[in-house]
Design a protein around this motif. Structure first.
Motif, PDB file in Angstrom:
ATOM      1  N   ARG A  36       0.875  -1.163   0.000  1.00 37.63           N
ATOM      2  CA  ARG A  36       0.000   0.000   0.000  1.00 37.63           C
ATOM      3  C   ARG A  36       0.914   1.216   0.000  1.00 37.63           C
ATOM      4  O   ARG A  36       1.460   1.594   1.040  1.00 37.63           O
ATOM      5  CB  ARG A  36      -0.921  -0.004   1.218  1.00 37.63           C
ATOM      6  CG  ARG A  36      -1.852   1.216   1.284  1.00 37.63           C
ATOM      7  CD  ARG A  36      -2.945   1.018   2.323  1.00 37.63           C
ATOM      8  NE  ARG A  36      -2.387   0.665   3.626  1.00 37.63           N
ATOM      9  CZ  ARG A  36      -3.111   0.202   4.637  1.00 37.63           C
ATOM     10  NH1 ARG A  36      -4.406   0.011   4.485  1.00 37.63           N
ATOM     11  NH2 ARG A  36      -2.535  -0.082   5.798  1.00 37.63           N
ATOM     12  N   GLY A  37       1.088   1.805  -1.176  1.00 39.05           N
ATOM     13  CA  GLY A  37       2.050   2.890  -1.283  1.00 39.05           C
ATOM     14  C   GLY A  37       2.079   3.475  -2.676  1.00 39.05           C
ATOM     15  O   GLY A  37       1.036   3.593  -3.346  1.00 39.05           O
ATOM     16  N   LEU A  38       3.280   3.819  -3.158  1.00 40.34           N
ATOM     17  CA  LEU A  38       3.482   4.500  -4.434  1.00 40.34           C
ATOM     18  C   LEU A  38       4.499   3.732  -5.260  1.00 40.34           C
ATOM     19  O   LEU A  38       5.416   3.097  -4.722  1.00 40.34           O
ATOM     20  CB  LEU A  38       3.986   5.930  -4.221  1.00 40.34           C
ATOM     21  CG  LEU A  38       3.125   6.870  -3.375  1.00 40.34           C
ATOM     22  CD1 LEU A  38       3.897   8.153  -3.069  1.00 40.34           C
ATOM     23  CD2 LEU A  38       1.834   7.210  -4.100  1.00 40.34           C
ATOM     24  N   ALA A  39       4.353   3.803  -6.589  1.00 42.52           N
ATOM     25  CA  ALA A  39       5.322   3.184  -7.482  1.00 42.52           C
ATOM     26  C   ALA A  39       5.342   3.948  -8.792  1.00 42.52           C
ATOM     27  O   ALA A  39       4.321   4.519  -9.218  1.00 42.52           O
ATOM     28  CB  ALA A  39       5.002   1.720  -7.740  1.00 42.52           C
ATOM     29  N   GLY A  40       6.503   3.964  -9.429  1.00 43.15           N
ATOM     30  CA  GLY A  40       6.648   4.629 -10.717  1.00 43.15           C
ATOM     31  C   GLY A  40       7.612   3.874 -11.603  1.00 43.15           C
ATOM     32  O   GLY A  40       8.546   3.218 -11.125  1.00 43.15           O
ATOM     33  N   GLU A  41       7.385   3.980 -12.905  1.00 41.50           N
ATOM     34  CA  GLU A  41       8.262   3.370 -13.899  1.00 41.50           C
ATOM     35  C   GLU A  41       8.407   4.349 -15.045  1.00 41.50           C
ATOM     36  O   GLU A  41       7.422   4.899 -15.541  1.00 41.50           O
ATOM     37  CB  GLU A  41       7.664   2.052 -14.391  1.00 41.50           C
ATOM     38  CG  GLU A  41       8.521   1.339 -15.426  1.00 41.50           C
ATOM     39  CD  GLU A  41       7.888   0.053 -15.911  1.00 41.50           C
ATOM     40  OE1 GLU A  41       8.511  -1.008 -15.777  1.00 41.50           O
ATOM     41  OE2 GLU A  41       6.741   0.112 -16.415  1.00 41.50           O
ATOM     42  N   TRP A  42       9.648   4.551 -15.473  1.00 43.29           N
ATOM     43  CA  TRP A  42       9.920   5.510 -16.542  1.00 43.29           C
ATOM     44  C   TRP A  42      10.775   4.821 -17.597  1.00 43.29           C
ATOM     45  O   TRP A  42      11.846   4.284 -17.291  1.00 43.29           O
ATOM     46  CB  TRP A  42      10.632   6.734 -15.969  1.00 43.29           C
ATOM     47  CG  TRP A  42       9.832   7.374 -14.868  1.00 43.29           C
ATOM     48  CD1 TRP A  42       8.870   8.321 -14.984  1.00 43.29           C
ATOM     49  CD2 TRP A  42       9.928   7.076 -13.469  1.00 43.29           C
ATOM     50  NE1 TRP A  42       8.353   8.640 -13.756  1.00 43.29           N
ATOM     51  CE2 TRP A  42       8.970   7.891 -12.797  1.00 43.29           C
ATOM     52  CE3 TRP A  42      10.712   6.198 -12.716  1.00 43.29           C
ATOM     53  CZ2 TRP A  42       8.807   7.857 -11.425  1.00 43.29           C
ATOM     54  CZ3 TRP A  42      10.532   6.153 -11.347  1.00 43.29           C
ATOM     55  CH2 TRP A  42       9.594   6.983 -10.713  1.00 43.29           C
ATOM     56  N   ARG A  50      -5.105  -5.763   4.282  1.00 42.13           N
ATOM     57  CA  ARG A  50      -4.677  -6.019   5.657  1.00 42.13           C
ATOM     58  C   ARG A  50      -3.177  -5.803   5.742  1.00 42.13           C
ATOM     59  O   ARG A  50      -2.383  -6.598   5.262  1.00 42.13           O
ATOM     60  CB  ARG A  50      -5.037  -7.448   6.087  1.00 42.13           C
ATOM     61  CG  ARG A  50      -4.674  -7.762   7.535  1.00 42.13           C
ATOM     62  CD  ARG A  50      -5.301  -9.072   7.971  1.00 42.13           C
ATOM     63  NE  ARG A  50      -4.788 -10.197   7.220  1.00 42.13           N
ATOM     64  CZ  ARG A  50      -3.694 -10.891   7.572  1.00 42.13           C
ATOM     65  NH1 ARG A  50      -3.014 -10.540   8.664  1.00 42.13           N
ATOM     66  NH2 ARG A  50      -3.287 -11.906   6.851  1.00 42.13           N
ATOM     67  N   GLY A  51      -2.790  -4.696   6.349  1.00 39.53           N
ATOM     68  CA  GLY A  51      -1.382  -4.354   6.456  1.00 39.53           C
ATOM     69  C   GLY A  51      -0.652  -5.217   7.461  1.00 39.53           C
ATOM     70  O   GLY A  51      -1.197  -5.581   8.502  1.00 39.53           O
ATOM     71  N   LEU A  52       0.599  -5.557   7.142  1.00 35.92           N
ATOM     72  CA  LEU A  52       1.425  -6.373   8.025  1.00 35.92           C
ATOM     73  C   LEU A  52       2.456  -5.552   8.776  1.00 35.92           C
ATOM     74  O   LEU A  52       3.261  -6.110   9.524  1.00 35.92           O
ATOM     75  CB  LEU A  52       2.137  -7.460   7.208  1.00 35.92           C
ATOM     76  CG  LEU A  52       1.227  -8.450   6.475  1.00 35.92           C
ATOM     77  CD1 LEU A  52       2.058  -9.428   5.656  1.00 35.92           C
ATOM     78  CD2 LEU A  52       0.333  -9.191   7.449  1.00 35.92           C
TER      79      LEU A  52
END
Length: 743
Positions: free
Chosen positions: A234-240, A268-270
């Motif tokens: 649960r977060g952010l991701a980028g691809e260039w 459900r975060g761990l």
């Protein structure tokens, strides 16, 4: 992964809103091609077609006669299975012949849309709603869900809301959102994606925020003896990407966890955080190259992942011990005309408690080359004890070599591999693993297959199978015999099963499975019987999967399973669902699931995974109801992935767990929920609780559909090509299969 059908539904720009005849359809390669087409407009008439497959789209050529099964897409009441493919002529052709006795012979002219005379035009105004042609192509789905969560012992009824949206823009890429909210528990998910964003100097950006899969360079997900795990975040991701230089940069960060399914989809975060960085560079890329992995030359990749205060998979924040770990992977690949070689080096650092740090390492090298109809490969690997990928489990404490070969012709296919294995720590004796399989096509309607695996390392085990598949007036039948055994905790088992995909009227589908299994008690290391474990038992099983139209706008689907043992052990399951399309925009869906009992399961053998036999409990009762609203709008002249003046179609399918690795979905095999599926690596959807997915209004022409390359359950190399066709009101489906991996 097996593609079980092709192409689609749509309009033709050549004739505007008029019904049109349909040109050649191209199907993707697969061991089985089965069409299940549900026409919703009776104004399509049977026509004469002569269809040929473009050989550039298929690794296995197909004959014109095999594609006459595509009449099922035109004529109501026809359901077809394509027989074995044969070689086509060099160029594709498709022509329309009048349905009269004095029809002239079709010519070999190129495809043209032609109006079927005497039929009224089709309007986009259906169900009292007028289609909005203005603006960019867009799609919106809103859902209100009511039901109980699977395996919830309290069986609390919950209300949830979900949204999925897609907007295809010319200058900002494809924008999509996928979210859910459960007000009662104040939880939810939201994933935003932007793919194919044009940037300066020819760069392209892909961005994600919400529930994502950690990004990884492409060559690290190619087929290999060693599997590298990945995490859901649960977060952010980028691809260039810069196609001209062959350079790809990646970054992602978030809390690891697990997805939960309908009705209250959630995350459900761990605890803890995982951060990953990646880069890949293909030397010698050209400005017009779209996929540098398919080009000859050298490719270099680097991936680094840092885990802070995370817990192991299967543990929670309360029960697990937080650990810090980091891993770095360097990969180098060379692709030639007939030879491919790749080497990977991994460096890890694990800190479970202060002052206790380990630095395991590992490497593996794979090389394969083509020799006419044969392909050979060789590999070496060494994985230190305690090796992990940033705290995620992967093979360790083993070194060895592998040799493999495969041979494929029009009638035969055979493959085999041998591994020599040694424990680095000396915890077990040296050993080996060998496997082989073959299939012989007896005729256009039947084939024989057989295979076996033997493992003599860290426990002894073996398994074998033989199957016969044939087409008959009742449909497609399959008979399968499976034998397995070994020492330690491995159950000795003999099983025979019969599968039948029945020939039924258009709109229906019925498949059945019957089986008889004999399980013997587990044995100890000294060969004596372990009476404290699973006893001897004889089981019979049956399964039914069906789809039945209730009306022109409603259908019922379901699976029924039962398993009964002579020792009182049993397992029963029912999964019933129904969909009612009220009008063009509104639909209602319901589903009920009930499972009871437990059964012994023997996992497939793997040279680098533990030998596992388990008896999981499967007691659950849940239901959900969904009220769904869908809106599709925008310029039809620019469908998803297309250009102006193109027609389009619809792609729908299911992702399922292929338990017996047969390549086809049996009545007893269930869908895989929560899998992200990409169209042309640009448009993304997530499968529902039944493993189903859909891309609305896809451009005609060759398309690539694949699960996320770094999905934890996905074997590498799972993408398939297919061609949606310019045709209306038809929704065929195809299946992608994922094999569960042993832990």
């Amino acid at each position: 992964m097996t593609l079980g059908g092709c192409a689609a539904e749509g309009t033709s720009a050549a004739t505007g809103e008029k019904p049109v005849s349909h040109g050649a359809t191209s199907c993707a390669q697969g061991s089985t091609l089965g069409f299940s087409v549900s026409p919703r407009d009776p104004r399509f008439s049977p026509v004469s077609l002569r269809c040929l497959l473009p050989h550039t789209l298929l690794a296995r050529r197909a004959s014109c006669s095999s594609l006459l099964a595509l009449f099922g897409a035109f004529a109501p009441g026809l359901h077809a299975q394509t027989p074995a493919p044969a070689a086509p002529p060099a160029a594709p052709t498709a022509t329309l012949a009048p349905a009269t006795d004095n029809a002239e012979a079709p010519t070999d002219a190129g495809y043209q849309d032609r109006v079927i005379e005497g039929l009224a035009p089709l309007d986009d105004d259906e169900g009292g709603f007028e289609y909005d042609k203005a603006g960019w192509p867009r799609f919106l789905r809103l859902e209100t869900r009511l039901g109980t969560q699977p395996f919830d012992t309290e069986r609390k009824t919950q209300t949830a809301f979900a949204v999925y949206g897609l907007l295809d823009t010319p200058n900002h890429g494809a924008l999509s959102l996928d979210g859910s909210l459960t007000p009662r528990e104040s939880r939810g998910t939201l994933t935003l994606r932007q793919r194919g964003l044009p940037l300066a100097s020819g760069w392209i950006g892909n961005h994600e925020a919400g529930v994502i899969t950690a990004p990884a360079p492409g060559i690290t997900r190619l087929p290999s003896r060693v599997y590298l795990p990945s995490a859901t975040l649960r977060g952010l991701a980028g691809e260039w990407l810069d196609p001209a230089s062959g350079l790809t940069l990646q970054a992602g960060s978030g809390e690891p966890g697990q997805m939960e399914s309908l009705p209250a989809s959630g995350f459900r975060g761990l605890g803890g955080r995982r951060t990953t960085l990646g880069a890949q560079w293909h030397l010698g890329a050209s400005p017009d190259s779209t996929d540098p992995l398919g080009l000859p030359g050298w490719t270099l990749a680097l991936q680094h992942e840092d885990a802070s205060r995370v817990t192991a998979l299967g543990e929670t924040r309360e029960t697990g011990t937080p650990l810090d770990a980091r891993s770095t992977l360097v990969a180098l690949r060379h692709e030639g005309d007939s030879r491919r070689t790749q080497g990977q080096l991994i460096l890890s650092r694990n800190t479970a408690t202060p002052g206790e740090t380990s630095n395991p390492q590992g490497f593996w090298i794979d090389s394969e080359w083509d020799d006419g109809p044969r392909q050979h490969g060789i590999g070496l690997y060494r994985l230190d004890p305690g090796l992990s990928w940033a705290g995620q489990a992967m093979p360790s404490d083993v070194q060895g070599a592998t040799l493999r070969s495969e041979w494929r012709t029009r009638q035969w296919s055979a493959e085999g591999s041998v591994d020599w294995l040694r424990s680095i720590s000396g915890r077990t004796r040296d050993g080996s693993y060998a496997s082989g399989s073959a299939r012989w096509r007896l005729s256009r309607a039947s084939s024989l297959g057989a295979g076996a695996s033997v493992r003599h390392f860290d426990g002894d085990a073996w398994s074998s199978y033989g199957d016969w598949r044939w087409q008959n007036p009742l449909g497609t039948s399959g008979l399968r015999l499976t034998l397995s055994g070994g020492a330690a905790s491995q159950t000795r088992s003999q099983a025979i099963g019969y599968d039948q995909d029945w020939t039924v009227p258009q709109g229906w589908s019925v498949s059945t499975s019957f089986g008889l299994t004999r399980n013997r008690a587990s044995t100890r290391a000294d060969g004596s019987t372990d009476t404290s474990g699973n006893p001897d038992e004889t089981l019979w099983s049956a399964a039914l999967a069906f789809t039945a139209p209730l009306s022109g706008d409603a259908s019922l689907r379901g699976t029924l399973q039962t398993e009964q043992g002579n020792n009182g052990q049993h397992r029963h399951g029912i999964n019933l669902g129904s969909v009612w399309r009220v009008n063009q925009r509104w639909s209602l869906e319901g589903n009920y699931t009930r499972s009871l009992g437990q059964s012994r399961t023997v996992r497939p053998l793997d040279p680098l995974a533990p030998i596992v036999t388990d008896t999981p409990a499967d007691n659950d009762r849940s239901f959900y109801a969904v009220l769904r609203y869908e809106l599709q709008a925008g310029s039809r002249s620019v469908p998803l992935g297309g250009r102006p003046s193109e027609g389009g179609g619809r792609i729908a399918g299911v992702v399922y767990f292929d338990a017996n690795r047969s390549g086809t979905q049996e009545a007893s095999e269930t869908g895989a929920p929560g899998v992200t599926v990409y169209l042309d690596n640009r448009y993304a959807v997530r499968t529902d609780a039944q493993g189903r997915f859909e891309f609305p209004f896809v451009a005609s022409g060759p398309r690539t559909v694949a699960p996320a390359r770094n999905h934890p359950a996905q074997p590498a190399g799972a993408a398939r090509r297919l061609t949606p066709c310019s045709k209306r009101r038809r929704t065929p489906s195809f299946a992608l299969s994922l094999s569960k991996r042993s832990a």
